[in-house]
Design an enzyme around this catalytic site. Structure first.
Site, short mmCIF file in Angstrom:
data_model
loop_
_atom_site.label_atom_id
_atom_site.label_comp_id
_atom_site.label_asym_id
_atom_site.label_seq_id
_atom_site.Cartn_x
_atom_site.Cartn_y
_atom_site.Cartn_z
N ASN A 14 0.88 -1.34 0.00
CA ASN A 14 -0.04 -0.08 -0.10
C ASN A 14 0.82 1.34 -0.02
O ASN A 14 0.53 2.12 -0.55
CB ASN A 14 -0.85 -0.05 1.12
CG ASN A 14 -2.14 -0.75 0.88
OD1 ASN A 14 -3.01 -0.70 0.22
ND2 ASN A 14 -2.29 -2.04 1.53
N HIS A 110 -8.50 -0.68 5.74
CA HIS A 110 -8.80 -2.04 6.26
C HIS A 110 -9.32 -3.11 5.07
O HIS A 110 -10.16 -2.59 4.25
CB HIS A 110 -9.82 -2.19 7.18
CG HIS A 110 -10.30 -3.31 8.14
ND1 HIS A 110 -9.39 -3.91 8.94
CD2 HIS A 110 -11.23 -4.21 7.75
CE1 HIS A 110 -10.11 -4.97 9.24
NE2 HIS A 110 -11.09 -5.13 8.51
N ASP A 151 -10.96 0.16 13.98
CA ASP A 151 -11.61 0.10 12.77
C ASP A 151 -13.05 0.96 13.14
O ASP A 151 -13.87 0.66 12.23
CB ASP A 151 -11.79 -1.34 12.24
CG ASP A 151 -10.56 -2.04 12.07
OD1 ASP A 151 -9.73 -1.47 11.73
OD2 ASP A 151 -10.34 -3.26 12.08
N GLU A 181 -7.54 -2.01 -2.66
CA GLU A 181 -6.90 -1.14 -1.68
C GLU A 181 -5.95 -0.29 -2.44
O GLU A 181 -5.74 0.99 -2.02
CB GLU A 181 -5.89 -2.30 -0.70
CG GLU A 181 -6.90 -2.90 0.18
CD GLU A 181 -6.01 -3.82 1.16
OE1 GLU A 181 -4.77 -3.32 1.67
OE2 GLU A 181 -6.03 -5.01 1.15
C1 GRF Z 1 -3.36 -4.84 4.05
O1 GRF Z 1 -4.11 -5.76 3.36
C2 GRF Z 1 -3.80 -3.61 4.80
O2 GRF Z 1 -5.30 -3.44 4.22
C3 GRF Z 1 -3.79 -4.11 5.89
O3 GRF Z 1 -2.65 -4.89 6.10
C4 GRF Z 1 -2.20 -5.04 5.02
C5 GRF Z 1 -0.96 -4.40 4.60
O4 GRF Z 1 -0.22 -4.75 3.41
N1 GRF Z 1 -4.34 -3.03 7.06
P1 GRF Z 1 0.92 -3.96 2.74
O5 GRF Z 1 2.27 -3.91 3.80
O6 GRF Z 1 0.58 -2.59 2.47
O7 GRF Z 1 1.31 -4.83 1.58
#
Ligand code: GRF
Length: 208
Positions: A14, A110, A151, A181
């Site tokens: 992300n 989330h 959340d 995401e």
């Molecule tokens: C993602 O699924 C996010 O929604 C959750 O933790 C995960 C993190 O993945 N909160 P990354 O570290 O961004 O690859």
């Protein structure tokens, strides 16, 4: 320009989506200036380094109590003059003192459609396992403000993603990331930095 800090604990896909969006000029009115990790050695730190972004590890275990942990976080935030905090896979609880100092200025992604499959214990693959166990046909992702309830803050964006019959937690996690995401988070950050998010109680209004 609003200074943005991204908090991470893992692979940082992300974070990468945000960095890519920034490079493509899709984050309007803000810039990612700092990354904070909850533990050393996570790949997200390498992603930050590759983009020349200041990165630091602030580990809860290194502080005597939550108050001192909060102070370390606040010092980091003040040092970088942060106006928006983005939790992108951050697995440590943000102390209430920090939440109070940044009301409606902390957003989290989330990997489910809140209020389903969220709250304490729902993180990582556990969320997707719970979705499969429940047999629902639709899941997704939610970007929301962070308040003192896990959340529980006002919702900014949600996107639905189909659950397929032969999904495993891993395949479902990947689809939720790709389809929801990695798109929602940069969009939410940009809208925030442009001042286009209004909060009215639990409801938010995204201005055009
Ligand atoms: C993602 O699924 C996010 O929604 C959750 O933790 C995960 C993190 O993945 N909160 P990354 O570290 O961004 O690859």
């Amino acid at each position: 320009m609003l200074n943005i800090a991204v908090f991470v604990s893992g692979g940082g896909t992300n974070l990468q989506a945000l960095l890519d969006a920034q490079q493509a000029g899709q984050i309007c009115g803000g810039q990612i200036v700092a990354v904070m990790a909850s533990k050393p050695g996570v790949y997200a730190l390498e992603r930050a380094a590759k983009h020349g972004i200041a990165a630091e590890v602030v580990r809860k275990a290194e502080y005597a109590d939550t108050a001192q942990y909060a102070q370390a976080m606040l010092q980091f935030l003040h040092r970088h003059q942060i106006g928006l905090i983005v939790l992108a896979g951050f697995l440590s609880i943000v102390p209430e003192e920090v939440i109070r100092a940044y009301p409606n200025k902390i957003i989290n992604i989330h990997p489910s459609l809140i209020p389903s499959f969220c709250g304490p214990g729902f993180y990582g693959l556990r969320v997707h396992q719970a979705v499969l166990d429940a047999g629902v046909k639709v899941t997704g992702a939610t970007v929301h403000f962070v308040n003192e309830v896990v959340d529980g803050g006002a919702i900014l964006f949600q996107k639905a993603v189909s659950v397929e019959e032969d999904d495993t937690p891993e395949t479902l996690q990947r689809r939720v990331m790709e389809q929801a995401e990695w798109k929602l988070l940069p969009l939410a950050v940009s809208k925030f930095c442009e001042g286009k998010i209004q909060v009215e109680g639990r409801r938010t209004r995204i201005l055009p």
